[in-house]
Scaffold this motif. Structure first.
Motif, short mmCIF file in Angstrom:
data_model
loop_
_atom_site.label_atom_id
_atom_site.label_comp_id
_atom_site.label_asym_id
_atom_site.label_seq_id
_atom_site.Cartn_x
_atom_site.Cartn_y
_atom_site.Cartn_z
N THR A 137 0.82 -1.20 0.00
CA THR A 137 0.00 0.00 0.00
C THR A 137 0.86 1.26 0.00
N ALA A 138 0.20 2.41 -0.14
CA ALA A 138 0.91 3.69 -0.17
C ALA A 138 1.70 3.94 1.10
N GLU A 139 1.23 3.37 2.22
CA GLU A 139 1.90 3.58 3.50
C GLU A 139 3.13 2.70 3.65
N GLY A 140 3.40 1.84 2.66
CA GLY A 140 4.54 0.94 2.75
C GLY A 140 4.21 -0.37 3.42
N ARG A 141 2.94 -0.62 3.71
CA ARG A 141 2.53 -1.87 4.35
C ARG A 141 2.45 -2.98 3.31
N THR A 142 2.95 -4.15 3.66
CA THR A 142 2.84 -5.33 2.81
C THR A 142 1.96 -6.35 3.51
N ARG A 143 0.99 -6.87 2.77
CA ARG A 143 0.02 -7.79 3.39
C ARG A 143 -0.42 -8.82 2.36
N LEU A 144 -0.68 -10.04 2.83
CA LEU A 144 -1.21 -11.09 1.97
C LEU A 144 -2.72 -11.20 2.17
N TYR A 145 -3.41 -11.53 1.09
CA TYR A 145 -4.81 -11.93 1.23
C TYR A 145 -5.05 -13.15 0.36
#
Length: 320
Positions: free
Chosen positions: A139-147
């Motif tokens: 995301t724009a905030e630099g967060r990396t996440r799996l779904y």
């Protein structure tokens, strides 16, 4: 139910933990807990059932269990609950599973699990490992996440806020339809640009009600946005619904409510492995109904990233 206790479970002999999200499905998991525990006993699967109060707490406990050497972790809850387990287990060799108890259960449906929680649990206990894809978003905030199932921006992301809020206790598809109707109030269509990275496809710029990147055929409790999607094809299904106005949406609702089908010539679909979604103004992106961050986002498929118990007919033969 005649096969209960007669079919050997792949989990026999494993160190099994079942992480129960007590908040999932409006507290649905608690009401089925005793029946599920008895079902595990009838298959001679010795499992520790651990109660949690949220998907975030479940994820933290899953990480701890993996560090302790546990080799089989199951999540009792919805798509957001399994997302927590998938993030905790990513990169390990842990066998994971989902006992669907949420409001949507679209990922579980894509695995071939029945809607009935007891029948679904029995299918898991009789299942075998299958390798499936996951989706990674930055995301724009630099967060990396799996779904695991579906994610996107627009009307569906706004609906996700209401689905986890005021309409939390409504069952199944009614929860998401009601949430979408509420989200329509004051909703402004989004100007979006989708770039297909590492692909020869041209970028697409348009105004949309939603833009989604799916691993599963459905989300929102059976809304068929990507009917050709499968969990192990190594690609994302990118779906745009162009702005059709409030009246156009209301015309679609009867079929969406009855069958989950989306029939309009204002839908665009592509197959891709990696995309970038940008918007004129920052927009919330959700994955599996959980708000993950703001645009711009980069999304990519991670082929065969999770080893999960699935109904035997859908399992990978090489993993037996």
């Amino acid at each position: 139910m005649s096969n209960r206790g007669k079919v050997p479970s792949f989990l026999c002999g494993s160190d099994v933990i079942v992480l129960v999200n007590s908040a999932a499905g409006g507290g649905r998991a608690r009401s089925y807990l005793v029946q599920i525990q008895k079902l595990f006993q009838s298959f001679q699967v010795h499992a520790q059932f651990v109660m949690t109060n949220s998907a975030a707490e479940l994820e933290s406990l899953a990480q701890k269990a993996i560090r302790q050497g546990k080799n089989a972790l199951l999540a009792m809850g919805g798509d957001g609950t399994f997302q927590g387990l998938a993030n905790a287990a990513f990169g390990s060799h842990v066998l994971v599973g989902v006992l669907p108890m949420g409001g949507g259960n679209d990922f579980a449906a894509a695995l071939g699990l029945p809607a009935d929680p007891i029948k679904a649990a029995e299918a898991v206990l009789q299942g075998s490992p299958r390798l499936v894809d996951l989706v990674r978003v930055r995301t724009a905030e630099g967060r990396t996440r799996l779904y695991a199932g579906g994610g996107g921006i627009g009307l569906d992301a706004e609906a996700a806020r209401y689905a986890s809020g005021m309409f939390y206790r409504l069952p199944g598809r009614a929860r998401y339809i009601a949430s979408a109707l509420r989200a329509l109030v004051g909703f402004v269509p989004i100007e979006v640009r989708i770039e297909f990275l590492e692909s020869g496809l041209p970028a697409c710029e348009t105004t949309v009600l939603l833009a989604a990147a799916l691993n599963s055929p459905t989300y929102g409790a059976g809304l068929r946005l990507a009917p050709d999607a499968t969990l192990d094809d190594g690609s994302l299904d990118i779906v745009l619904i162009e702005d059709i106005g409030t009246l156009g949406i209301l015309r679609l609702l009867p079929r969406l409510i009855s069958s989950g089908e989306l029939r309009t010539n204002h839908v665009k679909r592509w197959k891709a492995c990696r995309v970038r979604i940008t918007t004129r103004t920052p927009s919330a992106f959700h994955g599996d109904g959980e708000i993950l961050g703001l645009t711009p986002v980069e999304i990519e498929v991670l082929p065969r990233a999770a080893r999960i118990l699935a109904p035997a007919a859908r399992a990978n033969p090489q993993l037996w």
